[in-house]
Design a protein around this motif. Structure first.
Motif, PDB file in Angstrom:
ATOM      1  N   MET A  26       0.815  -1.206   0.000  1.00 38.98           N
ATOM      2  CA  MET A  26       0.000   0.000   0.000  1.00 38.98           C
ATOM      3  C   MET A  26       0.853   1.262   0.000  1.00 38.98           C
ATOM      4  N   THR A  27       2.121   1.137  -0.337  1.00 36.60           N
ATOM      5  CA  THR A  27       2.976   2.316  -0.350  1.00 36.60           C
ATOM      6  C   THR A  27       2.519   3.334  -1.398  1.00 36.60           C
ATOM      7  N   TRP A  28       1.778   2.883  -2.396  1.00 33.67           N
ATOM      8  CA  TRP A  28       1.282   3.811  -3.414  1.00 33.67           C
ATOM      9  C   TRP A  28       0.289   4.809  -2.816  1.00 33.67           C
ATOM     10  N   LEU A  29      -0.257   4.521  -1.644  1.00 33.18           N
ATOM     11  CA  LEU A  29      -1.189   5.433  -0.982  1.00 33.18           C
ATOM     12  C   LEU A  29      -0.499   6.461  -0.092  1.00 33.18           C
ATOM     13  N   GLU A  30       0.800   6.257   0.157  1.00 32.01           N
ATOM     14  CA  GLU A  30       1.518   7.145   1.068  1.00 32.01           C
ATOM     15  C   GLU A  30       1.478   8.589   0.577  1.00 32.01           C
ATOM     16  N   THR A  31       1.061   9.459   1.441  1.00 34.21           N
ATOM     17  CA  THR A  31       0.942  10.917   1.221  1.00 34.21           C
ATOM     18  C   THR A  31       0.153  11.262  -0.044  1.00 34.21           C
ATOM     19  N   ARG A  32      -0.804  10.421  -0.420  1.00 36.63           N
ATOM     20  CA  ARG A  32      -1.599  10.655  -1.631  1.00 36.63           C
ATOM     21  C   ARG A  32      -2.940  11.321  -1.346  1.00 36.63           C
ATOM     22  N   ILE A  33      -3.556  10.988  -0.233  1.00 35.40           N
ATOM     23  CA  ILE A  33      -4.876  11.527   0.081  1.00 35.40           C
ATOM     24  C   ILE A  33      -4.704  12.627   1.125  1.00 35.40           C
ATOM     25  N   PRO A  34      -5.175  13.830   0.849  1.00 36.51           N
ATOM     26  CA  PRO A  34      -5.031  14.918   1.822  1.00 36.51           C
ATOM     27  C   PRO A  34      -5.664  14.538   3.167  1.00 36.51           C
ATOM     28  N   PRO A  35      -4.931  14.719   4.263  1.00 35.14           N
ATOM     29  CA  PRO A  35      -5.451  14.337   5.583  1.00 35.14           C
ATOM     30  C   PRO A  35      -6.836  14.900   5.920  1.00 35.14           C
ATOM     31  N   PRO A  36      -7.172  16.152   5.553  1.00 27.75           N
ATOM     32  CA  PRO A  36      -8.546  16.596   5.839  1.00 27.75           C
ATOM     33  C   PRO A  36      -9.593  15.742   5.122  1.00 27.75           C
ATOM     34  N   LEU A  37      -9.257  15.258   3.936  1.00 31.18           N
ATOM     35  CA  LEU A  37     -10.172  14.376   3.215  1.00 31.18           C
ATOM     36  C   LEU A  37     -10.296  13.031   3.925  1.00 31.18           C
ATOM     37  N   VAL A  38      -9.195  12.517   4.449  1.00 32.07           N
ATOM     38  CA  VAL A  38      -9.226  11.272   5.225  1.00 32.07           C
ATOM     39  C   VAL A  38     -10.122  11.464   6.445  1.00 32.07           C
ATOM     40  N   MET A  39      -9.989  12.624   7.104  1.00 33.36           N
ATOM     41  CA  MET A  39     -10.828  12.925   8.257  1.00 33.36           C
ATOM     42  C   MET A  39     -12.306  12.924   7.860  1.00 33.36           C
ATOM     43  N   LEU A  40     -12.627  13.549   6.743  1.00 32.66           N
ATOM     44  CA  LEU A  40     -14.021  13.592   6.287  1.00 32.66           C
ATOM     45  C   LEU A  40     -14.533  12.208   5.902  1.00 32.66           C
ATOM     46  N   LEU A  41     -13.683  11.406   5.267  1.00 32.59           N
ATOM     47  CA  LEU A  41     -14.077  10.032   4.925  1.00 32.59           C
ATOM     48  C   LEU A  41     -14.349   9.219   6.192  1.00 32.59           C
ATOM     49  N   CYS A  42     -13.513   9.371   7.195  1.00 36.55           N
ATOM     50  CA  CYS A  42     -13.729   8.667   8.463  1.00 36.55           C
ATOM     51  C   CYS A  42     -15.000   9.170   9.145  1.00 36.55           C
ATOM     52  N   ALA A  43     -15.269  10.471   9.041  1.00 38.35           N
ATOM     53  CA  ALA A  43     -16.522  11.012   9.599  1.00 38.35           C
ATOM     54  C   ALA A  43     -17.714  10.384   8.882  1.00 38.35           C
ATOM     55  N   GLY A  44     -17.613  10.238   7.583  1.00 38.84           N
ATOM     56  CA  GLY A  44     -18.684   9.595   6.822  1.00 38.84           C
ATOM     57  C   GLY A  44     -18.884   8.146   7.241  1.00 38.84           C
ATOM     58  N   ILE A  45     -17.779   7.447   7.482  1.00 34.06           N
ATOM     59  CA  ILE A  45     -17.869   6.057   7.952  1.00 34.06           C
ATOM     60  C   ILE A  45     -18.537   6.025   9.330  1.00 34.06           C
ATOM     61  N   GLY A  46     -18.159   6.961  10.201  1.00 33.33           N
ATOM     62  CA  GLY A  46     -18.780   7.040  11.519  1.00 33.33           C
ATOM     63  C   GLY A  46     -20.265   7.327  11.428  1.00 33.33           C
ATOM     64  N   TRP A  47     -20.628   8.274  10.577  1.00 29.77           N
ATOM     65  CA  TRP A  47     -22.041   8.603  10.386  1.00 29.77           C
ATOM     66  C   TRP A  47     -22.810   7.388   9.873  1.00 29.77           C
ATOM     67  N   LEU A  48     -22.226   6.689   8.899  1.00 32.31           N
ATOM     68  CA  LEU A  48     -22.863   5.482   8.372  1.00 32.31           C
ATOM     69  C   LEU A  48     -23.039   4.441   9.475  1.00 32.31           C
ATOM     70  N   GLY A  49     -22.033   4.295  10.320  1.00 32.28           N
ATOM     71  CA  GLY A  49     -22.135   3.374  11.451  1.00 32.28           C
ATOM     72  C   GLY A  49     -23.273   3.735  12.388  1.00 32.28           C
ATOM     73  N   SER A  50     -23.491   5.025  12.586  1.00 30.38           N
ATOM     74  CA  SER A  50     -24.593   5.450  13.463  1.00 30.38           C
ATOM     75  C   SER A  50     -25.948   5.110  12.850  1.00 30.38           C
ATOM     76  N   ARG A  51     -26.017   5.058  11.538  1.00 32.56           N
ATOM     77  CA  ARG A  51     -27.270   4.707  10.857  1.00 32.56           C
ATOM     78  C   ARG A  51     -27.481   3.191  10.823  1.00 32.56           C
ATOM     79  N   LEU A  52     -26.378   2.447  10.701  1.00 31.91           N
ATOM     80  CA  LEU A  52     -26.488   0.993  10.659  1.00 31.91           C
ATOM     81  C   LEU A  52     -26.735   0.390  12.048  1.00 31.91           C
ATOM     82  N   TRP A  53     -26.226   1.029  13.095  1.00 31.22           N
ATOM     83  CA  TRP A  53     -26.400   0.558  14.472  1.00 31.22           C
ATOM     84  C   TRP A  53     -26.990   1.671  15.331  1.00 31.22           C
ATOM     85  N   PRO A  54     -28.226   2.037  15.097  1.00 31.31           N
ATOM     86  CA  PRO A  54     -28.837   3.155  15.830  1.00 31.31           C
ATOM     87  C   PRO A  54     -29.047   2.862  17.319  1.00 31.31           C
TER      88      PRO A  54
END
Length: 153
Positions: A1-29
């Protein structure tokens, strides 16, 4: 996975993780996390995260070096003062704190799993490559800085 190193801007990673968290809240209310004054608590935590994100950027501007996480080898100076006396990665700590606040606002225990997901991703695919670049760029000073200051806290 070295091809991913420093490729995705960290704020975008944060937003993607927030989206995953939000989805988790909908799947396990039913995984409710009752908090007193969740908006106030989440807002306070997020404000701390914003401060941890902005203060280092000001230090980078004063040092006339790049804060661009996509090009760590372009650093022209090593910032070791201010909040950098306590953490080598205050901006990522700030983003993790912002994410924590956002997940607290959702009041769901499952959402909190987004925070360690963010920390793992950022550590392996952003911080460690940055550290290699900084070690190559500042071979005399960076090892001493790493000994003196912890990666996260």
């Amino acid at each position: 996975m070295t091809w991913l190193e420093t490729r995705i801007p960290p704020p975008l990673v944060m937003l993607l993780c927030a989206g995953i968290g939000w989805l988790g809240s909908r799947l396990w209310p039913d995984a409710v996390l009752p908090l007193p004054m969740p908006a106030l608590m989440a807002g306070g935590v997020m404000a701390i995260g914003v401060a941890l994100n902005l203060l280092p950027k000001l230090a980078f501007q004063r040092a006339r070096t790049t804060a661009n996480p996509m090009r760590p080898s372009a650093s022209s100076a090593l910032v070791m003062h201010g909040v950098y006396r306590y953490t080598r990665n205050p901006m990522y700590l700030g983003q993790a704190t912002i994410l924590t606040g956002a997940m607290l606002y959702l009041q769901n225990t499952i959402t909190l799993l987004a925070v360690p997901l963010f920390v793992l991703y950022i550590t392996w695919l952003q911080i460690m490559p940055e550290e290699r670049a900084l070690l190559a760029r500042f071979p005399e000073v960076y090892p001493l800085f790493r000994q003196r200051v912890r990666r996260w806290l």
